[in-house]
Design a protein around this motif. Structure first.
Motif, PDB file in Angstrom:
ATOM      1  N   MET A   1       0.942  -1.207   0.094  1.00  0.00           N
ATOM      2  CA  MET A   1      -0.132   0.038  -0.004  1.00  0.00           C
ATOM      3  C   MET A   1       0.782   1.209  -0.125  1.00  0.00           C
ATOM      4  O   MET A   1       0.483   2.175  -0.758  1.00  0.00           O
ATOM      5  CB  MET A   1      -0.896   0.046   1.222  1.00  0.00           C
ATOM      6  CG  MET A   1      -1.949   1.197   1.437  1.00  0.00           C
ATOM      7  SD  MET A   1      -3.133   1.064  -0.138  1.00  0.00           S
ATOM      8  CE  MET A   1      -4.062   2.188   0.380  1.00  0.00           C
ATOM      9  N   ILE A   2       1.907   1.310   0.969  1.00  0.00           N
ATOM     10  CA  ILE A   2       2.717   2.444   0.796  1.00  0.00           C
ATOM     11  C   ILE A   2       3.503   2.571  -0.630  1.00  0.00           C
ATOM     12  O   ILE A   2       3.545   3.925  -0.904  1.00  0.00           O
ATOM     13  CB  ILE A   2       3.811   2.346   1.845  1.00  0.00           C
ATOM     14  CG1 ILE A   2       3.153   2.309   3.328  1.00  0.00           C
ATOM     15  CG2 ILE A   2       4.940   3.344   2.016  1.00  0.00           C
ATOM     16  CD1 ILE A   2       3.977   2.098   4.313  1.00  0.00           C
ATOM     17  N   ASN A   3       3.865   1.565  -1.269  1.00  0.00           N
ATOM     18  CA  ASN A   3       4.449   1.754  -2.452  1.00  0.00           C
ATOM     19  C   ASN A   3       3.479   2.392  -3.546  1.00  0.00           C
ATOM     20  O   ASN A   3       4.004   3.320  -4.451  1.00  0.00           O
ATOM     21  CB  ASN A   3       4.772   0.398  -2.915  1.00  0.00           C
ATOM     22  CG  ASN A   3       5.879  -0.294  -2.202  1.00  0.00           C
ATOM     23  OD1 ASN A   3       6.851   0.363  -1.329  1.00  0.00           O
ATOM     24  ND2 ASN A   3       6.100  -1.697  -2.417  1.00  0.00           N
ATOM     25  N   THR A   4       2.333   2.097  -3.310  1.00  0.00           N
ATOM     26  CA  THR A   4       1.263   2.499  -4.401  1.00  0.00           C
ATOM     27  C   THR A   4       1.306   4.269  -3.960  1.00  0.00           C
ATOM     28  O   THR A   4       0.967   4.919  -4.752  1.00  0.00           O
ATOM     29  CB  THR A   4      -0.218   1.994  -4.103  1.00  0.00           C
ATOM     30  OG1 THR A   4      -0.054   0.647  -4.361  1.00  0.00           O
ATOM     31  CG2 THR A   4      -0.969   2.578  -5.163  1.00  0.00           C
ATOM     32  N   GLY A   5       1.028   4.602  -2.866  1.00  0.00           N
ATOM     33  CA  GLY A   5       1.128   6.049  -2.469  1.00  0.00           C
ATOM     34  C   GLY A   5       2.426   6.634  -3.003  1.00  0.00           C
ATOM     35  O   GLY A   5       2.134   7.704  -3.480  1.00  0.00           O
ATOM     36  N   VAL A   6       3.470   5.873  -2.799  1.00  0.00           N
ATOM     37  CA  VAL A   6       4.719   6.792  -3.226  1.00  0.00           C
ATOM     38  C   VAL A   6       4.600   6.899  -4.588  1.00  0.00           C
ATOM     39  O   VAL A   6       5.010   7.912  -5.327  1.00  0.00           O
ATOM     40  CB  VAL A   6       5.830   6.028  -2.739  1.00  0.00           C
ATOM     41  CG1 VAL A   6       7.282   6.375  -3.540  1.00  0.00           C
ATOM     42  CG2 VAL A   6       6.004   6.086  -1.237  1.00  0.00           C
ATOM     43  N   ALA A   7       4.227   5.849  -5.403  1.00  0.00           N
ATOM     44  CA  ALA A   7       4.070   5.786  -6.949  1.00  0.00           C
ATOM     45  C   ALA A   7       3.246   6.914  -7.192  1.00  0.00           C
ATOM     46  O   ALA A   7       3.363   7.716  -8.404  1.00  0.00           O
ATOM     47  CB  ALA A   7       3.739   4.695  -7.393  1.00  0.00           C
ATOM     48  N   LEU A   8       1.968   7.072  -6.567  1.00  0.00           N
ATOM     49  CA  LEU A   8       1.159   8.137  -7.068  1.00  0.00           C
ATOM     50  C   LEU A   8       1.482   9.535  -6.940  1.00  0.00           C
ATOM     51  O   LEU A   8       1.125  10.327  -7.694  1.00  0.00           O
ATOM     52  CB  LEU A   8      -0.313   7.786  -6.385  1.00  0.00           C
ATOM     53  CG  LEU A   8      -0.868   6.684  -6.667  1.00  0.00           C
ATOM     54  CD1 LEU A   8      -2.221   6.589  -5.730  1.00  0.00           C
ATOM     55  CD2 LEU A   8      -1.549   6.706  -8.140  1.00  0.00           C
ATOM     56  N   LEU A   9       2.151   9.689  -5.537  1.00  0.00           N
ATOM     57  CA  LEU A   9       2.867  10.991  -5.318  1.00  0.00           C
ATOM     58  C   LEU A   9       3.838  11.325  -6.466  1.00  0.00           C
ATOM     59  O   LEU A   9       3.863  12.257  -6.813  1.00  0.00           O
ATOM     60  CB  LEU A   9       3.206  11.094  -4.080  1.00  0.00           C
ATOM     61  CG  LEU A   9       2.312  11.119  -3.009  1.00  0.00           C
ATOM     62  CD1 LEU A   9       3.021  11.165  -1.678  1.00  0.00           C
ATOM     63  CD2 LEU A   9       1.414  12.395  -3.047  1.00  0.00           C
ATOM     64  N   GLY A  10       4.524  10.432  -6.890  1.00  0.00           N
ATOM     65  CA  GLY A  10       5.567  10.656  -7.832  1.00  0.00           C
ATOM     66  C   GLY A  10       5.073  10.864  -9.188  1.00  0.00           C
ATOM     67  O   GLY A  10       5.498  11.506  -9.989  1.00  0.00           O
TER      68      GLY A  10
END
Length: 63
Positions: A1-10
C-alpha cells in the motif's frame, strides 16, 4: 500500500514538473504534491488516535 502511495505522489510530481530540469519545475511539482502529503499525514494522525491503548501496568503492592 505504501508503494502505491509513493508511486501516485511521484506520478503527480513528475507530471506537474514535466521534463524540465529547473528549480522552478521542481517547485511546481512540490506544490502539486504538498496538499496530498499533508492530507495523508493528517489522516494517519487521526487514525492513530483510534488505536487501542494498552492498560497501564499495575504497580506491585507496597509491603
Amino acid at each position: 500500500m505504501i508503494n502505491t502511495g509513493v508511486a501516485l505522489l511521484g506520478i503527480i510530481f513528475f507530471d506537474t514538473a514535466g521534463s524540465a530540469v529547473s528549480p522552478h519545475a521542481y517547485g511546481q511539482g512540490f506544490q502539486a504534491v504538498l496538499p496530498y502529503m499533508i492530507g495523508i499525514a493528517a489522516a494517519v494522525a487521526l487514525l492513530a488516535q483510534l488505536l487501542q491503548r494498552r492498560p497501564a501496568p499495575s504497580k506491585p503492592a507496597a509491603r
